[in-house]
Design a protein around this motif. Structure first.
Motif, PDB file in Angstrom:
ATOM      1  N   ILE A 193       0.818  -1.216   0.000  1.00 16.70           N
ATOM      2  CA  ILE A 193       0.000   0.000   0.000  1.00 16.70           C
ATOM      3  C   ILE A 193       0.855   1.271   0.000  1.00 16.70           C
ATOM      4  O   ILE A 193       0.461   2.287  -0.561  1.00 16.70           O
ATOM      5  N   ILE A 194       2.055   1.213   0.622  1.00 18.04           N
ATOM      6  CA  ILE A 194       2.885   2.419   0.736  1.00 18.04           C
ATOM      7  C   ILE A 194       3.228   3.031  -0.629  1.00 18.04           C
ATOM      8  O   ILE A 194       2.975   4.217  -0.850  1.00 18.04           O
ATOM      9  N   PRO A 195       3.787   2.259  -1.603  1.00 15.07           N
ATOM     10  CA  PRO A 195       4.088   2.879  -2.905  1.00 15.07           C
ATOM     11  C   PRO A 195       2.840   3.395  -3.615  1.00 15.07           C
ATOM     12  O   PRO A 195       2.885   4.413  -4.301  1.00 15.07           O
ATOM     13  N   ILE A 196       1.706   2.694  -3.436  1.00 13.25           N
ATOM     14  CA  ILE A 196       0.459   3.131  -4.076  1.00 13.25           C
ATOM     15  C   ILE A 196       0.011   4.477  -3.510  1.00 13.25           C
ATOM     16  O   ILE A 196      -0.382   5.379  -4.247  1.00 13.25           O
ATOM     17  N   VAL A 197       0.114   4.625  -2.165  1.00 15.56           N
ATOM     18  CA  VAL A 197      -0.267   5.899  -1.528  1.00 15.56           C
ATOM     19  C   VAL A 197       0.725   7.000  -1.894  1.00 15.56           C
ATOM     20  O   VAL A 197       0.328   8.127  -2.205  1.00 15.56           O
ATOM     21  N   ILE A 198       2.018   6.675  -1.874  1.00 15.07           N
ATOM     22  CA  ILE A 198       3.048   7.666  -2.242  1.00 15.07           C
ATOM     23  C   ILE A 198       2.780   8.212  -3.647  1.00 15.07           C
ATOM     24  O   ILE A 198       2.919   9.403  -3.906  1.00 15.07           O
ATOM     25  N   LEU A 199       2.393   7.325  -4.554  1.00  9.92           N
ATOM     26  CA  LEU A 199       2.121   7.712  -5.942  1.00  9.92           C
ATOM     27  C   LEU A 199       0.638   8.022  -6.144  1.00  9.92           C
ATOM     28  O   LEU A 199       0.107   7.864  -7.240  1.00  9.92           O
ATOM     29  N   GLY A 200      -0.013   8.473  -5.067  1.00  4.14           N
ATOM     30  CA  GLY A 200      -1.454   8.739  -5.102  1.00  4.14           C
ATOM     31  C   GLY A 200      -1.897   9.642  -6.226  1.00  4.14           C
ATOM     32  O   GLY A 200      -2.904   9.373  -6.897  1.00  4.14           O
ATOM     33  N   VAL A 201      -1.144  10.723  -6.493  1.00  4.48           N
ATOM     34  CA  VAL A 201      -1.553  11.690  -7.522  1.00  4.48           C
ATOM     35  C   VAL A 201      -1.526  11.068  -8.924  1.00  4.48           C
ATOM     36  O   VAL A 201      -2.549  11.050  -9.606  1.00  4.48           O
ATOM     37  N   PRO A 202      -0.371  10.533  -9.394  1.00  2.00           N
ATOM     38  CA  PRO A 202      -0.385   9.940 -10.751  1.00  2.00           C
ATOM     39  C   PRO A 202      -1.305   8.739 -10.887  1.00  2.00           C
ATOM     40  O   PRO A 202      -1.952   8.570 -11.926  1.00  2.00           O
ATOM     41  N   ILE A 203      -1.396   7.891  -9.838  1.00  4.68           N
ATOM     42  CA  ILE A 203      -2.264   6.712  -9.931  1.00  4.68           C
ATOM     43  C   ILE A 203      -3.731   7.134 -10.004  1.00  4.68           C
ATOM     44  O   ILE A 203      -4.503   6.612 -10.812  1.00  4.68           O
ATOM     45  N   THR A 204      -4.126   8.102  -9.163  1.00  7.41           N
ATOM     46  CA  THR A 204      -5.509   8.602  -9.182  1.00  7.41           C
ATOM     47  C   THR A 204      -5.859   9.162 -10.553  1.00  7.41           C
ATOM     48  O   THR A 204      -6.914   8.847 -11.122  1.00  7.41           O
ATOM     49  N   ASP A 205      -4.960   9.988 -11.088  1.00 16.24           N
ATOM     50  CA  ASP A 205      -5.207  10.606 -12.394  1.00 16.24           C
ATOM     51  C   ASP A 205      -5.368   9.550 -13.478  1.00 16.24           C
ATOM     52  O   ASP A 205      -6.257   9.638 -14.329  1.00 16.24           O
ATOM     53  N   THR A 206      -4.515   8.516 -13.438  1.00 10.22           N
ATOM     54  CA  THR A 206      -4.562   7.443 -14.443  1.00 10.22           C
ATOM     55  C   THR A 206      -5.844   6.624 -14.328  1.00 10.22           C
ATOM     56  O   THR A 206      -6.530   6.376 -15.327  1.00 10.22           O
ATOM     57  N   VAL A 207      -6.180   6.200 -13.105  1.00 12.95           N
ATOM     58  CA  VAL A 207      -7.372   5.359 -12.889  1.00 12.95           C
ATOM     59  C   VAL A 207      -8.635   6.099 -13.322  1.00 12.95           C
ATOM     60  O   VAL A 207      -9.487   5.548 -14.034  1.00 12.95           O
ATOM     61  N   TYR A 208      -8.749   7.366 -12.929  1.00  8.22           N
ATOM     62  CA  TYR A 208      -9.955   8.124 -13.270  1.00  8.22           C
ATOM     63  C   TYR A 208      -9.995   8.509 -14.754  1.00  8.22           C
ATOM     64  O   TYR A 208     -11.078   8.643 -15.325  1.00  8.22           O
ATOM     65  N   ALA A 209      -8.826   8.655 -15.378  1.00  5.92           N
ATOM     66  CA  ALA A 209      -8.788   8.907 -16.829  1.00  5.92           C
ATOM     67  C   ALA A 209      -9.325   7.693 -17.578  1.00  5.92           C
ATOM     68  O   ALA A 209     -10.132   7.818 -18.512  1.00  5.92           O
TER      69      ALA A 209
END
Length: 360
Positions: free
Chosen positions: A243-259
Motif C-alpha cells: 500500500i505504501i508505494p500506491i499511496v506515495i504515488l497517489g496523484v499519478p495513480i488517481t489521475d490514471t485510474v480516473y482517466a
C-alpha cells in the motif's frame, strides 16, 4: 553518511549544469514540442530534458557512489534504463504510437525481471495469509512496471509537475525504505536519493516558466525508475509494503485510474488523450499554471505524509487509514469533476442522506 550527502549534493549541481547543454542538443536533434490544442506551451519548447536527469543519475551511481551498489544489479538496471531512454528519445524526435512505447517499456521490464532479478515473488494479504505468486510473478511484475511508468507519463502535462511530484514520491520512498522497512539493503535508499538529487538539479530549468520539458525521455525514465525502486521493497509483499508505494504515488495513480474510467464511461478508447486530467480540471476551475502545479505538489505532500503513517500504525490503523484515504480521494475527485460534472455518486449520496436527516 556525510560523504554520501556531499556526493548527492554534487549530483544535484551536475544535473543543474548539464541541463542547458541538453536543451541545446534538443534543438539540434529536432526534439521540440510545438504548440497545439492539447499543449499548454505557447511557443516551441525543447524536450528530452530527461536526458540530463539520466546522465547525472548515471554519473552519480557509476562514479560518485559506485561502491554502494552491487555490480550485477547496477549494470542490469542500467541496461533497462538505456532501453527506456532510447524509447523516449525516439518518441520525442519522431513520435511513436502508444503500442510502440509500451513495447519499449515491456522489453525493459523483462531485463529487470530476468537479468536484474527484481520481481514480486509472493503476496501477504490481510485475513488470507501469504500467497506464492509462482508463474504469476512475471505478469504481475510487468503489469506493475507498465502501470507506474504510464501513470507518471500521464501527469507530465504542466511545467515542473511530473518532476516535483516524483521528487516528493521518491524522497518519501527513500525515507521509508531507510528508516522503516526491515531490510539490510540500505543501498536502495541511496539509489533513490541519487535520483532525487538529479531531479532537484533539473527542476529549476523545468518549473514554470519552463526552459525545457521532460519529454517522454524524462517522464518514462522517471516512472520506470519509481516502479523499479518500489519493486525493490516489494520483493515479499505485505499489506503495508504494497500500500505504501500506491499511496506515495497517489496523484499519478488517481489521475490514471480516473482517466481510464472517464474514457470507459464515455465510450472512448482508453489510450485516447483528452483535456480532463487533474491539472486540466484545476486550471478550468480558474487556477493559474503555477497555482495548479503548487496545489498538486500539496496533494502529493498529503499522500506522502499519509504514507509515512503506515509503518507506525497498527494493522487495523492501516485498514482505517486506507478507507479514509479512499473516501477522501473520491470526494475530492467528484468535487472537481474529474470523471465528469454529472458523475458524483458519493456527493449525491451524502446530499440525499443530509436531506433525509433534515426531514427527521
Amino acid at each position: 553518511m556525510f560523504n554520501i550527502i556531499v556526493k548527492l549534493f554534487l549530483t544535484m549541481i551536475i544535473a543543474a549544469i548539464i541541463t542547458p547543454f541538453v536543451r541545446k542538443l534538443a534543438f539540434v536533434l529536432g526534439a521540440v514540442d510545438n504548440p497545439n490544442a492539447r499543449r499548454v506551451n505557447k511557443k516551441p519548447m525543447p524536450t528530452v530534458g530527461g536526458l540530463a536527469i539520466f546522465l547525472s543519475f548515471t554519473f552519480s551511481t557509476f562514479v560518485l557512489l559506485r561502491p554502494q551498489f552491487p555490480t550485477h544489479e547496477l549494470f542490469s538496471v542500467f541496461l533497462a534504463e538505456c532501453i527506456i531512454i532510447l524509447t523516449g528519445l525516439i518518441d520525442d524526435i519522431r513520435e511513436l504510437k502508444p503500442a510502440q512505447k509500451m513495447l519499449g517499456i515491456f522489453i525493459a521490464s523483462l531485463v529487470v525481471y530476468f537479468l536484474a532479478g527484481i520481481k514480486m515473488t509472493y503476496v501477504v494479504l490481510p485475513f488470507f495469509g501469504s500467497f506464492q505468486l509462482g508463474w504469476l510473478s512475471l505478469p504481475v511484475t510487468i503489469f506493475w512496471i507498465l502501470a507506474i511508468t504510464n501513470a507518471v507519463n500521464l501527469i507530465d502535462g504542466l511545467d515542473g509537475l511530473a518532476t516535483g511530484v516524483s521528487i516528493i514520491a521518491l524522497f518519501t520512498m527513500g525515507v521509508i525504505g531507510y528508516f522503516f522497512l526491515t531490510t539490510t539493503d540500505t543501498y536502495v535508499s541511496i539509489w533513490i536519493f541519487a535520483m532525487v538529487a538529479s531531479l532537484l538539479g533539473f527542476l529549476p530549468h523545468n518549473f514554470h516558466p519552463a526552459k525545457i520539458f521532460l519529454g517522454d525521455t524524462g517522464a518514462l525514465f522517471i516512472g520506470f525508475m519509481i516502479a523499479v525502486f518500489s519493486l525493490k521493497g516489494l520483493k515479499n509483499v505485505t499489506f503495508v509494503s504494497l500500500i505504501i508505494p500506491i499511496v506515495i504515488l497517489g496523484v499519478p495513480i488517481t489521475d490514471t485510474v480516473y482517466a481510464m474510467l472517464r474514457r470507459f464511461l464515455n465510450n472512448r478508447p482508453i489510450s485516447q488523450a483528452d483535456r480532463h486530467h487533474l491539472h486540466h480540471r484545476l486550471m478550468q476551475l480558474g487556477l493559474s499554471h503555477r497555482q495548479t502545479v503548487l496545489v498538486i505538489y500539496g496533494l502529493s505532500l498529503v499522500f506522502a505524509f499519509i504514507a509515512l503513517l503506515y509503518p507506525v500504525s497498527s494493522f487495523w490503523g492501516g485498514i482505517l487509514l486506507t478507507i479514509a484515504v479512499v473516501i477522501g480521494l473520491e470526494l475530492f475527485v467528484e468535487s472537481i469533476g474529474l470523471v465528469g460534472e454529472n458523475r458524483q455518486p458519493l456527493l449525491h449520496a451524502i446530499q440525499h442522506l443530509v436531506k433525509r436527516l433534515e426531514k427527521h
